[in-house]
Scaffold this active site. Structure first.
Site, PDB file in Angstrom:
ATOM      1  N   HIS A  19       0.827  -1.202   0.000  1.00 14.43           N
ATOM      2  CA  HIS A  19       0.000   0.000   0.000  1.00 14.43           C
ATOM      3  C   HIS A  19       0.866   1.259   0.000  1.00 14.43           C
ATOM      4  CE1 HIS A  19      -2.698   2.976   2.164  1.00 14.43           C
ATOM      5  NE2 HIS A  19      -3.443   2.616   1.141  1.00 14.43           N
ATOM      6  N   HIS A  61      -0.915  10.718  -2.824  1.00 15.91           N
ATOM      7  CA  HIS A  61      -2.208  10.406  -2.216  1.00 15.91           C
ATOM      8  C   HIS A  61      -3.054  11.642  -1.932  1.00 15.91           C
ATOM      9  CE1 HIS A  61      -5.019   9.632   1.142  1.00 15.91           C
ATOM     10  NE2 HIS A  61      -5.224   8.496   0.500  1.00 15.91           N
TER      11      HIS A  61
END
Length: 263
Positions: A19, A61
């Site tokens: 991740h 992100h």
């Protein structure tokens, strides 16, 4: 666990996802983080994309640089020349998604399109790199996924969006009657997987019924973001198809212990 005909998911399950490349040294979504993951045997990597004000697709992100870099400002309001000066954790530059595809040709990518403006450039980047077999496009936005599928066509792998996940959950608790109304609707989305947290707002999402229903539709179930070893064991016992984690050493250790590590 279930299999799918799309080449993106041709790896034996359960798949291990890094991740944002992992959480080592706070270097999320950097070339260095992804290099560490790949060197550690991870073949599946997760990232996110935003678009700069001058149309450059970056792997990042947040909508702004503030949280993880030494610069400030919203990416959509900054040029690439400005963003490229930022350093994640004061050390590593923000990468272009295209550069990640080139740097790790053997890796598979799960990519979350964070803003509407990033969708078309993302699909164009995948097309230019001929990376249809290496990228799965996801988003919390149904509209972005609809747009991505329209632009990418049948070669593109994607996950279900939030509406599709909700319908899948309804299928799992509603039995065959509900399935007659919703089955075709879910399948027509063209998704190859469903990517969900184990729980959402205190409500359990991933259980045996959810998995059975997803697998009956030919969808793999990928769970994010699992950083607790006991939950990894529990989810693997349940039969999930993939787990995303920030703790790369922990997940690899559990997979090795269970004899399912393929890195």
């Amino acid at each position: 666990m279930t299999a799918t005909s799309h080449p993106y998911l041709d790896s034996p399950a359960p798949i291990a996802f890094a991740h944002r490349g992992g959480d080592a040294d706070g270097l999320e979504n950097t070339m260095a983080a992804f290099r560490t993951a790949v060197d550690g045997g991870y073949r599946y990597l997760e990232t996110d994309v935003h678009l700069t004000s001058d149309g450059v697709l970056v792997a990042f992100h947040d909508s702004s640089l503030d949280r993880v870099t030494d610069r400030r400002g919203r990416i959509a309001e900054l040029t690439w020349a400005e963003v490229r000066e930022a350093r994640v954790a004061g050390k590593e530059p923000v990468p272009l998604f295209e550069d990640l595809l080139e740097a790790f040709p053997g890796a598979r990518w799960n990519v979350d399109a964070k803003v509407d403006e990033a969708v078309a450039p993302l699909i164009e980047t995948i097309r230019r790199a001929d990376a249809w077999d290496r990228v799965c496009v996801g988003s919390f936005s149904e509209a972005r996924l609809v747009r991505a599928r329209a632009l990418g066509g049948p070669r593109m792998a994607s996950s279900l969006g939030t509406r599709g996940v909700a319908e899948l959950r309804l299928l799992s608790v509603g039995g065959r009657v509900a399935e007659r109304f919703l089955l075709d609707k879910v399948v027509r989305r063209g998704a190859v997987c469903v990517q969900v947290p184990e729980r959402s707002n205190g409500i359990r999402v991933v259980d045996a019924a959810f998995l059975r229903t997803a697998h009956r539709l030919g969808l793999q179930v990928h769970v994010w973001t699992v950083n607790d070893e006991s939950r990894v064991h529990a989810l693997l016992d349940l039969g999930v198809d993939a787990i995303m984690t920030d703790r790369l050493d922990m997940l690899r250790s559990v997979y090795v212990e269970r004899g399912v590590w393929t890195g």
